[in-house]
Design a protein around this motif. Structure first.
Motif, PDB file in Angstrom:
ATOM      1  N   ASP A 261      24.636 -31.874  24.100  1.00  0.00           N
ATOM      2  CA  ASP A 261      23.087 -30.766  24.000  1.00  0.00           C
ATOM      3  C   ASP A 261      23.849 -29.217  23.761  1.00  0.00           C
ATOM      4  O   ASP A 261      22.962 -28.670  22.922  1.00  0.00           O
ATOM      5  N   GLN A 262      25.506 -28.993  23.499  1.00  0.00           N
ATOM      6  CA  GLN A 262      25.900 -27.604  23.275  1.00  0.00           C
ATOM      7  C   GLN A 262      26.578 -27.442  22.426  1.00  0.00           C
ATOM      8  O   GLN A 262      26.575 -26.360  22.129  1.00  0.00           O
ATOM      9  N   ALA A 263      27.237 -28.545  22.032  1.00  0.00           N
ATOM     10  CA  ALA A 263      28.193 -28.818  21.194  1.00  0.00           C
ATOM     11  C   ALA A 263      27.121 -28.874  19.579  1.00  0.00           C
ATOM     12  O   ALA A 263      29.018 -29.412  19.323  1.00  0.00           O
ATOM     13  N   ASP A 264      26.699 -29.721  20.178  1.00  0.00           N
ATOM     14  CA  ASP A 264      26.119 -30.378  18.224  1.00  0.00           C
ATOM     15  C   ASP A 264      27.323 -31.475  17.741  1.00  0.00           C
ATOM     16  O   ASP A 264      27.507 -31.511  16.488  1.00  0.00           O
ATOM     17  N   GLY A 265      27.696 -31.802  18.517  1.00  0.00           N
ATOM     18  CA  GLY A 265      27.814 -32.947  18.496  1.00  0.00           C
ATOM     19  C   GLY A 265      29.480 -33.070  18.078  1.00  0.00           C
ATOM     20  O   GLY A 265      30.220 -33.877  16.768  1.00  0.00           O
ATOM     21  N   ASP A 266      29.335 -31.975  17.804  1.00  0.00           N
ATOM     22  CA  ASP A 266      31.339 -31.282  17.117  1.00  0.00           C
ATOM     23  C   ASP A 266      32.149 -31.274  18.351  1.00  0.00           C
ATOM     24  O   ASP A 266      31.879 -30.269  19.685  1.00  0.00           O
ATOM     25  N   HIS A 267      33.275 -32.011  18.393  1.00  0.00           N
ATOM     26  CA  HIS A 267      34.544 -31.819  19.373  1.00  0.00           C
ATOM     27  C   HIS A 267      35.031 -30.558  19.763  1.00  0.00           C
ATOM     28  O   HIS A 267      35.379 -30.439  20.922  1.00  0.00           O
ATOM     29  N   MET A 268      35.172 -29.852  18.610  1.00  0.00           N
ATOM     30  CA  MET A 268      35.887 -28.459  18.526  1.00  0.00           C
ATOM     31  C   MET A 268      34.755 -27.355  19.502  1.00  0.00           C
ATOM     32  O   MET A 268      35.727 -26.355  19.837  1.00  0.00           O
ATOM     33  N   ARG A 269      33.718 -27.458  19.342  1.00  0.00           N
ATOM     34  CA  ARG A 269      32.751 -26.530  20.544  1.00  0.00           C
ATOM     35  C   ARG A 269      32.302 -26.682  21.876  1.00  0.00           C
ATOM     36  O   ARG A 269      31.929 -26.060  22.438  1.00  0.00           O
ATOM     37  N   VAL A 270      32.989 -28.185  22.513  1.00  0.00           N
ATOM     38  CA  VAL A 270      32.641 -28.413  23.554  1.00  0.00           C
ATOM     39  C   VAL A 270      33.908 -27.118  24.413  1.00  0.00           C
ATOM     40  O   VAL A 270      34.440 -26.695  24.549  1.00  0.00           O
ATOM     41  N   ASP A 271      33.126 -27.192  25.014  1.00  0.00           N
ATOM     42  CA  ASP A 271      33.579 -25.500  26.243  1.00  0.00           C
ATOM     43  C   ASP A 271      34.948 -25.647  26.557  1.00  0.00           C
ATOM     44  O   ASP A 271      34.770 -26.711  27.790  1.00  0.00           O
ATOM     45  N   ALA A 272      35.524 -24.727  26.910  1.00  0.00           N
ATOM     46  CA  ALA A 272      36.902 -25.079  27.265  1.00  0.00           C
ATOM     47  C   ALA A 272      36.550 -25.381  29.091  1.00  0.00           C
ATOM     48  O   ALA A 272      37.412 -26.310  29.821  1.00  0.00           O
ATOM     49  N   ASP A 273      36.042 -24.604  29.834  1.00  0.00           N
ATOM     50  CA  ASP A 273      35.631 -24.697  31.120  1.00  0.00           C
ATOM     51  C   ASP A 273      34.952 -26.301  31.848  1.00  0.00           C
ATOM     52  O   ASP A 273      35.772 -26.495  32.558  1.00  0.00           O
TER      53      ASP A 273
END
Ligand SMILES: Nc1nc2c(ncn2[C@@H]2O[C@H](COP(=O)(O)OP(=O)(O)OP(=O)(O)O)[C@@H](O)[C@H]2O)c(=O)[nH]1
Length: 785
Positions: A261-273
């Motif tokens: 939902d938030q990172a559009d399937g991009d592992h690098m964009r998953v929120d650090a917190d």
């Protein structure tokens, strides 16, 4: 209500540094430090960065805060697990630094019992060692959430990826690699070789330490893509981050949602917190272990490790409620916010000025100074004179100690390690005999005679030994009835060496220790029963009781498990105290059924403490005390204990008693060309039974790209790919069961069999039968005739 809400620190957390050394209890002098992983070094850095100390203590200079006993500083090893309290990022941390040597396994057990979380420190070259596995199992038993810190990555041959694979394969847990080490190129000078920085895979930042500060107190975080142009490193980091997100998504639906939902399937964009929160959930649930890296000695990696302690390890509130048992065998859960105070004494230290200092963990309620407590294990009242917070050897007096915390009580007279304390007006807990669960005491494998220098020294020596035993229940002291000699048994050579040191230096008594001997056990080969009476005048009053005891051998674990009645004592015996009284009999005045049962149990334990052959403790027996006869007001609790103990002795005499010898599980690591000689030595001369052979690396996969097969991510170890790396060569591990008596002198024998390249570790796994010939020779060796 809870202490940590009202103190400046937000969240208390008890952590422990552990992991260990490949240990050789029987070995050449000065062997003790060889495989230490850097627990104390890491702790000293933590204290420095947390502002507790003004300068960094150094193991090698003998000026550490945590290892403060003279015996520790002289040897550069940890003996006592020191407890210290400090703050980090507004949280309160109670830290216990534990010993790595196998002789002090009891110290570790005590610490593990009261921990909320642990940091396992591994040596980056040696990886997961034998004692690491032992301590890991102890933490498994108490379901302690853990972080792994792969230390010493400045050393040649250090291999982070190999350590990660070993955590997965040998410790059977899922490693979550949250950091990558950044190593300097090999062309760099010696001083700057090895670990240079760390990549944080959660935030995708490079952590670098400001070289202008020798203590590396200043660190800079920079987005990885801005910090480096090294393609290989960037690719590895992307691989590591992807693996981390994938692993967490497998365990945590929240990450799956964020990923789509938030990172559009991009592992690098998953929120650090969000990742941090998921890592915390996995750690608390014991489904994964975050793995960090560093070189504590070079001051690298310690501040991020402290952050990880706060981010991933539990506060007492995150831990399950404490399980208590009642004397009727029923159990209950006591939540940390229950107002009834209950605490476990997990360590007793003799202090020359203050007297016995009892370390407690409070599980619920609050202890105040001047409070009267009730010890449900000894069933006696105790008074709190003072409460202390420990800063290694420095102390601060505090007015109260609340649930979740660890502190020291001064003023308790009889409390021992493992005892449960409640408030003296908590009639419900006292009546029901509430217990927090004992701390398992391992069997001592060695003993030695203690000779006071003169008759006038005898009392002082006996008292000093009593204090040592109260501190350390893995020591046992008794007097040999035939020779009248005072004997002390312990876990190994180092353990007994420390006893000698402490008698002379801490207690200032004059005594000689005799030759170290193996501590055998005794059992019975047939069934028997006996009755005994006790009838004596004690302080002008007659004390009387009588009872029966029946004994039968327990042949194996399956038989032990099948038995339902009674309870299993530390000694491996199953004990039953049947206190049913005949119709016309009455219980002693002022004694509750719990008191009577306790008296019978004490009698059973006392009777089994000394066998009939050589006076060694008895094991592998089912023992039932029953048919108690009382004599009105003449029957005291002491008389009940004494008659049960006498009846055990009588029954043992009739039940064909014999000796058992300690059996060791031995892991010997050798190069391939030495396997044949070492196996035939173990199975021939040493009467051992070889149970397996395993490569120290084959089960772990190679260092290449086969991490997919491993189902866990472990980064490549570039340095291992080169052929000139010293210190790392895969070896073969021979596993065998061998009698301890055959292992004496093994260290030097192995050196000569392998040209110095072999190493071994061993631990007691139980007690085995001996041939009649060997039994006779042991008896004549010990009795001297
Ligand atoms: N090269 C290197 N040596 C280290 C590092 N950390 C610790 N050491 C050395 O390793 C040795 C053992 O360190 P300790 O901190 O005493 O290890 P320990 O695990 O506490 O040892 P025990 O308490 O005896 O179990 C000492 O000589 C330290 O200087 C490190 O990061 N790099």
């Amino acid at each position: 209500m809870l202490r940590y809400i009202t103190t400046p620190f937000r969240k208390p957390s008890t952590i422990k540094l552990k992991a260990d050394s490949l240990v050789r209890p029987i070995k050449v002098p000065c062997q003790y430090k060889t495989y230490a992983t850097g627990k104390t070094t890491t702790t000293e850095r933590m204290l420095y960065y947390a502002g507790v100390t003004k300068r960094i203590g150094d193991i090698d200079d003998g000026d550490t805060v945590m290892d403060y006993l003279a015996a520790e500083r002289e040897r550069g090893i940890t003996i006592n697990s020191a407890a210290i309290t400090f703050g980090w990022r507004g949280h309160r941390i109670n830290l216990i630094d534990t010993p790595g040597h196998v002789d002090f396994t009891m110290e570790v057990e005590r610490a593990v019992r009261v921990l909320d979380g642990a940091v396992t420190v591994l040596d980056g070259v040696a990886g997961v060692e034998a004692q690491t596995e032992t301590v890991w199992k102890q933490a498994d038993k108490y379901e302690i959430p853990r972080i792994a810190f792969v230390n010493k990555l400045d050393r040649t041959g250090a291999a982070f990826g190999k350590a990660v694979r070993e955590i997965w394969k040998k410790l059977r847990t899922r490693p979550l690699v949250v950091q990558l080490p950044v190593l300097s190129s090999e062309s760099m000078d010696q001083q700057h070789k090895g670990l240079r920085a760390v990549v944080d895979l959660v935030t995708m930042e490079m952590i670098q330490w400001d070289e202008a500060h020798a203590d590396r107190s200043v660190l800079n975080r920079m987005p990885l893509k801005d910090a480096t142009t090294d393609d290989a490193l960037l690719q590895e980091a992307v691989k590591g981050r992807t693996a981390l997100v994938e692993a967490l998504a497998e365990m945590d639906d929240a990450i799956v949602e964020i990923f789509f939902d938030q990172a559009d399937g991009d592992h690098m964009r998953v929120d650090a917190d969000a990742l941090k929160a998921a890592i915390r959930r996995a750690t608390l649930a014991n489904t994964a272990v975050p793995v960090l890296c560093g070189a504590a000695f070079k001051n690298l990696g310690v501040q991020p490790l402290l952050d990880a302690v706060i981010d991933y390890l539990p506060s007492p509130l995150d831990r399950p409620s404490a399980m208590v048992t009642y004397s009727n065998g029923k159990t209950a859960l006591i939540p940390v916010n229950d107002s009834h105070m209950c605490a476990l004494a997990f360590k007793v230290v003799h202090d020359a000025k203050r007297g016995p200092m009892v370390y407690v963990k409070v599980y619920s309620g609050k202890i105040n100074t001047r409070m009267t407590l009730f010890n449900t294990s000894t069933r006696s009242k105790e008074r709190v004179n003072k409460l202390l917070q420990m800063y290694a050897k420095d102390v601060e007096e505090i007015p109260s100690l609340a649930a979740g915390n660890i502190g020291v009580i001064v003023g308790l007279k009889d409390t021992r390690t493992g005892d449960t304390l409640v408030q003296s007006n908590d009639t419900n807990a006292i009546k029901k005999g509430l217990q927090l669960g004992n701390i398992e005491v391992p069997s001592p494998a060695f003993f030695s005679a203690v000779e006071p220098a003169s008759v006038s020294e005898e009392e002082a020596v006996t008292n000093a030994l009593k204090s040592l035993v109260r501190e350390d229940p893995s020591l046992k002291v008794w007097t040999d009835e035939e020779s009248g000699q005072l004997l002390v048994s312990g876990m190994g050579e180092l353990h007994l060496e420390i006893v000698k040191d402490r008698l002379l230096n801490d207690f200032k008594v004059k005594a000689e220790m005799g030759k170290m001997r193996i501590s055998y056990r005794e059992t019975c080969q047939s069934d028997a029963d006996a009755s005994a009476a006790y009838d004596k005048e004690v302080m002008g009053k007659r004390a009387r009781a009588a009872c029966r005891v029946e004994i039968s051998p327990i042949h194996d674990d399956a038989e032990q498990q099948a038995l339902q009645e009674g309870w299993i004592a530390d000694s491996g015996n199953r004990l039953v105290a049947d206190m049913a009284l005949e119709d016309d009999q009455v219980a002693p005045a002022d004694s509750s059924p719990e008191d009577m049962k306790q008296a019978m149990q004490n009698g059973l334990l006392a009777g089994l403490a000394r066998g009939a052959v050589l006076g060694f403790p008895l094991t592998k027996l089912k023992v039932k005390a029953y048919g108690l006869q009382t004599f009105g007001s003449e029957t005291t609790l002491g008389a009940i204990s004494a008659c049960v103990s006498n009846a055990v002795y009588e029954a043992v005499q009739k039940a064909n008693p014999c000796l058992l010898e300690p059996m060791m599980e031995v892991h010997t690591e050798v190069n391939e060309n030495h396997i044949g000689t070492v196996v035939s030595d173990l199975s021939g001369t040493r009467r051992g039974h070889v149970i397996g052979l395993e490569s120290s690396s084959s089960s772990l996969g190679s260092d290449g790209d086969n991490t997919e097969n491993l189902q866990v991510y472990a980064p490549q170890d570039p340095l291992l790919a080169t052929s000139d790396v010293d210190g790392y060569k895969p070896k073969q591990v021979i596993k065998a069961h061998v009698p301890l008596s055959s292992m004496l002198g093994y260290s030097s024998a192995l050196r000569s069999l392998t040209g110095g390249s072999g190493s071994f570790s061993m631990r007691v796994i139980g007690y085995g039968e001996m041939s009649k010939d060997r039994e006779r020779s042991v008896i004549s060796e010990i009795k001297g005739y």
